[in-house]
Enzyme design. Sequence first.
Site, PDB file in Angstrom:
ATOM      1  N   ASP A 317       0.861  -1.171   0.000  1.00  0.00           N
ATOM      2  CA  ASP A 317       0.000   0.000   0.000  1.00  0.00           C
ATOM      3  C   ASP A 317       0.909   1.236   0.000  1.00  0.00           C
ATOM      4  OD1 ASP A 317      -2.151   1.680   0.002  1.00  0.00           O
ATOM      5  OD2 ASP A 317      -3.241   0.661   1.586  1.00  0.00           O
TER       6      ASP A 317
HETATM    7  C1  NOJ Z   1      -4.054   3.896   0.047  1.00  0.00           C
HETATM    8  C2  NOJ Z   1      -5.243   3.007   0.194  1.00  0.00           C
HETATM    9  O1  NOJ Z   1      -5.182   2.312   1.410  1.00  0.00           O
HETATM   10  C3  NOJ Z   1      -5.413   2.003  -0.931  1.00  0.00           C
HETATM   11  O2  NOJ Z   1      -6.656   1.387  -0.778  1.00  0.00           O
HETATM   12  C4  NOJ Z   1      -5.279   2.684  -2.261  1.00  0.00           C
HETATM   13  O3  NOJ Z   1      -5.511   1.768  -3.298  1.00  0.00           O
HETATM   14  C5  NOJ Z   1      -3.901   3.307  -2.361  1.00  0.00           C
HETATM   15  N1  NOJ Z   1      -3.766   4.309  -1.320  1.00  0.00           N
HETATM   16  C6  NOJ Z   1      -3.641   3.950  -3.718  1.00  0.00           C
HETATM   17  O4  NOJ Z   1      -4.370   5.091  -3.869  1.00  0.00           O
END
Ligand code: NOJ
Length: 787
Positions: A317
């Site tokens: 993430d």
């Molecule tokens: C953080 C989020 O937790 C995740 O769900 C998302 O896909 C990513 N950022 C990318 O934007």
Amino acid sequence: MKFCTALCNRHDMTPTYFLDSFLCFVCCLAISGSPLLSAQETKTERPWLDKSAPLDQRVDSLLAEMALEEKVGQLTQSNGIGGEATGNTKNLVADSALYELIRSGQLGSILNEINVTTVNEFQRLAVEESRLGIPLIIGRDVIHGFRTIFPLPLGQAATWNPEMVEQACAIAAREARSAGVGWTFAPMVDIARDPRWGRIAESFGEDPYLASSLSAASVRGYQGDDLSNSDSIAACVKHFAGYGAAEGGRDYNATMISPSTMRNVYLPPFQAAVDAGVATLMCGFHDVNGIPMSVHKQLLSNVLRGEWGFEGFVVSDWDSIFETIEHGSSKDERAAALAAAQAGVNMEMSSPCYRKNLTELVTSGQVSETTVDELVKPILRVKFQLGLFEQPYTEPDAAKILLSQEHLDAARKVARQSVVMLKNESSVLPLDKTILKKIAIIGPLADAKRDQLGTWIPDGKEADSQTPLAAIRESAKNNEIEVLYASGLVDDLDRSTQGFAEAVATAEQADIVVLIVGERANISGEARSRATLDLPGAQNELVSTLAKVGKPIILIVQAGRPLTIGKQIEAVDAVLYSFHAGTMAGPALADLLWGIESPSGKLPVTFPKSVGQIPLYYNHVNTGRPPRPYDFAKDKRVDDDFDVELGYNSNYIDVGPYPLFPFGYGLSYSTFTYGDVELSATKLRSGEILAVRVPVSNSGKVAADEIVQLYVRDLVGSLTRPVRELKGFRRIQLEPGETSVVEFALPVSDLGFFNNDEERVLEPGEYEIFVGGSSLAPKVGTLEIVE
Ligand code: NOJ
């Protein structure tokens, strides 16, 4: 077709494309005598470009040519141009340096770039100017629609309609691909048992069976039959695993999950996605029992790849590898890169730990190049599967499919099925067009174009939204019904009661009040945990003030999570609960109000009476001192009178232990009668299948859908077992008077579970079977499993 790029670098699909191609032809002729790489040359010089070669062979031949820095580049993902850094680190590199990074073959992926010209330029640099011509994979959060916004995933779950969810994802994929996006960070399949957690909005709710079925449906929808189709995109199931168990419902918080709970509750929807062929997976920000997920080798390598045979790639993430330092798990960026690489995270999103350290980790011998190769291979494989080597570019005008009538119609249909009717006293709904003369529409969510779209809609546009106010006005016009409007509050957070007088005056003039309240979009979703679940602002007061006017009130709630609104529900005549339902929320709600379709959604999560009851979910264990059996019709207490006569049982003496509404609950304009249930056997062995047959009749006056649910209870186990577990469901459509026999095939193996040694066991003994229209379904029989 591959043009020589030695001298001319201008094949960027501009209006001068053909002129450029001609110039290219000439210059290539000048250097090599051959303008294009022939099929034969392709096979020998760049054998991975040979589409007919087996996938693994293509991957291996490309990998064999790659320098270590190029391999590390494939493991690196950067934000697009002008994107804001939102985590602990800055963007990977400055915008200006991004181009050089791509040209030097040191970047594998970009997220958050949907300007088609920019995307094509990035691809041109990667394909035509980098040494090996490896295309980028462009990722984007397409969470519940791209431009046509569908209901929140929680609302999609309320449809209990996998085919419809698949279709919604397919439309989202088609729209996204037309904008150059080849990869979405969805579906999010975290089991969510805590409505304080803002990301419950992005989830399919609390149940592993329902979430697994929708997880697989989403993957099928996004990816289609073949990833290389022009309207397929790679899916990314997230956030592996147990992210929804954040302590206290506070986002990013630690989780403590027993091995059996991880296996029985949190992992099944991920495995369902893997079984459906999901191309990628994202690990979560959180830690599980003290180990951050970005370095969780046991789950990422042993379970995901070892046990489940996942062949796609894992992306971290945002900054989550870097954040293992903040967790106190890695000493520095180098240690973070080492741990993540060894755990099996293929691609690092946003932070620079891999980029800065992996090459040196290999040259110093701490990470073997084979480990890096194994991380690179699945990324290349997905790029080949997406057909990016054959077609890296996006047609600039393909965006015309956005918001097509077909897409809007589908969004309206999903939105209709996502709404759950929680109350309909004296059948006040549907509205009777022949009697009504004046309707008062009141409330801060009646005309809230942005808010009805919900969280996580980076490409949705407020202007596209059709609100309930607009839709009711439009539909009332034909019947000469006057629609009056007063918002009562400026917005959902407004605490001033200044607008109440106008709202009351408006209600007084009307035959009926449609009061539309709820949560704005940005108080659910990521980092939007709440400690209270009331209607925000002065909305509770607005409901009670209007209730005193004495007109029938239809309450519509648009929100990103369950809210504790028992008292407000008591004060009104009917309630439609809509998890932010997207672009077409207004027309869908109007369709339901007028009875064009009967409400048919069922709750994918338990609604608590009070925040203090959380976590509250239907598939809990019994305890040694269970409270008295639940009588939903009688047990409606939402006040805080103390009842100390409840005995020494597992209770709350102020609000009781039971929910406001149970999982699986939802009303219809019709009624359904369940006939005698037939079980094909009373005793079965492992490997056999129980057939459960139930006749269901529409005993009401209108055509409607029912969601028939099958639950099971394992009475005695080597671990204490849930009081109920969903094992099947079916959405059926019935005309008035019509009966349909619903048949479930329940494999005995589905009655097994994981114990705390992480072994799956099927235990002999008695299992109770329940069939009905909610998780309160009556018991219909018992099955004995024999050895
Ligand atoms: C953080 C989020 O937790 C995740 O769900 C998302 O896909 C990513 N950022 C990318 O934007």
